[in-house]
Design a protein around this motif. Structure first.
Motif, PDB file in Angstrom:
ATOM      1  N   GLY A   3       0.827  -1.206   0.000  1.00 47.92           N
ATOM      2  CA  GLY A   3       0.000   0.000   0.000  1.00 47.92           C
ATOM      3  C   GLY A   3       0.857   1.250   0.000  1.00 47.92           C
ATOM      4  O   GLY A   3       1.931   1.267   0.598  1.00 47.92           O
ATOM      5  N   SER A  19      -4.376   2.419  -2.704  1.00 51.70           N
ATOM      6  CA  SER A  19      -4.416   1.165  -3.452  1.00 51.70           C
ATOM      7  C   SER A  19      -3.175   0.989  -4.318  1.00 51.70           C
ATOM      8  O   SER A  19      -2.478   1.963  -4.642  1.00 51.70           O
ATOM      9  CB  SER A  19      -5.671   1.105  -4.317  1.00 51.70           C
ATOM     10  N   PRO A  43      -4.648  -2.683   1.187  1.00 52.36           N
ATOM     11  CA  PRO A  43      -5.576  -1.544   1.167  1.00 52.36           C
ATOM     12  C   PRO A  43      -7.030  -1.993   1.058  1.00 52.36           C
ATOM     13  O   PRO A  43      -7.352  -2.917   0.292  1.00 52.36           O
ATOM     14  CB  PRO A  43      -5.145  -0.756  -0.078  1.00 52.36           C
TER      15      PRO A  43
END
Length: 285
Positions: free
Chosen positions: A216, A226, A248
């Protein structure tokens, strides 16, 4: 390495996706290795850039992510961290951009206005009008010159059509040193870097003997972003016998948890939105 502090190197691990240019042997091998995929080059290299441009961007984004992780972790641990200098580099130029700028140019001023923060470019862009020609002072090959760009509209926003990353010179107490391979790149290790540094600085021993793998991006507020290649990364974590995989929240978590259930992986998948989420989970579990 952090002066006078121990980092649990076996406890915290990043997850990587490895890319290589196909050869006949590797292409044949990929058909027998379920963890390898064959993809087209234009799915890896963005339009309007070459391999060297991509390498420059990936390396700078790795550096930017590490600096962000250090500043966040040190601030959260109430340790001293100071930004001494900032440089802003162009890491991508959109196909629709109208400019003679190049990837790798260091931006000094935009129409005479200096950049102090990364978001300044967006604020400055909003003061212009569509099709306005602007002057951007840059440094290229140690030479300062003026380049031109035309303000364009993209998704109802006024933009120059460039992507910028910041390279910050920071000073910390205690001192910290990061070591990466030449082939490493990209920002997706930022979250795990901040978690490992914070744990070391606070002597929290959050891992409690567990092997923790995660992925992440991280921003200055501690938000986890993301990433790409989540499915490859969970496979790596499982192969390494990790106990916990931080990922994430959102699409990344959904695709990873689906694969875990399909393969019956023996690993705890934890969705996170912030660094605090991960710290709280480790403290409470």
């Amino acid at each position: 390495e952090i002066a006078d502090h121990k980092i649990e190197k076996d406890a915290y691990k990043m997850a990587y996706v490895y890319e290589m240019r196909a050869t006949l042997p590797t292409l044949i091998y990929s058909y027998f290795n379920k963890n390898w995929d064959v993809i087209k080059k234009d799915e890896v290299i963005l339009p309007n850039e070459d391999k060297e441009d991509a390498k420059f961007r990936d390396h700078l984004m790795l550096k930017e992510a590490n600096q962000q992780a250090i500043m966040l972790a040190y601030t959260k641990a109430k340790k001293q961290v100071t930004v001494l200098n900032k440089k802003f580099f162009i890491t991508y130029i959109d196909e629709i951009a109208k400019t003679d700028l190049k990837i790798g140019d260091e931006i000094l001023t935009i129409n005479g206005q200096e950049l102090n923060e990364l978001d300044d470019i967006n604020k400055i862009s909003q003061t212009f009008v569509e099709n306005q020609k602007i002057t951007i002072q840059i440094k290229r090959d140690n030479k300062i010159s003026n380049k031109k760009a035309t303000i364009i509209t993209d998704e109802d926003r006024l933009v120059i059509g460039i992507l910028i990353s910041v390279d910050q010179e920071i000073e910390t107490d205690p001192k910290i040193e990061l070591k990466f391979k030449e082939t490493d790149g990209g920002p997706s290790g930022g979250f795990m870097m901040s978690l490992a540094i914070y744990d070391a600085l606070t002597n929290s021993n959050l891992s409690q003997g567990r092997k923790i793998v995660g992925t992440g991006t991280i921003d200055s507020q501690g938000n986890v972003g993301s990433i790409g290649g989540a499915l490859y990364k969970i496979k790596g974590a499982v192969k390494d016998n990790a106990d916990i995989f931080f990922v994430p929240a959102g699409n990344n978590y959904e695709e990873v948890i689906k694969l875990k259930n399909e393969k019956n992986y023996d690993i705890k998948i934890v969705a996170i939105e912030t660094l605090d989420d991960a710290i709280e989970y480790l403290e409470n579990n």
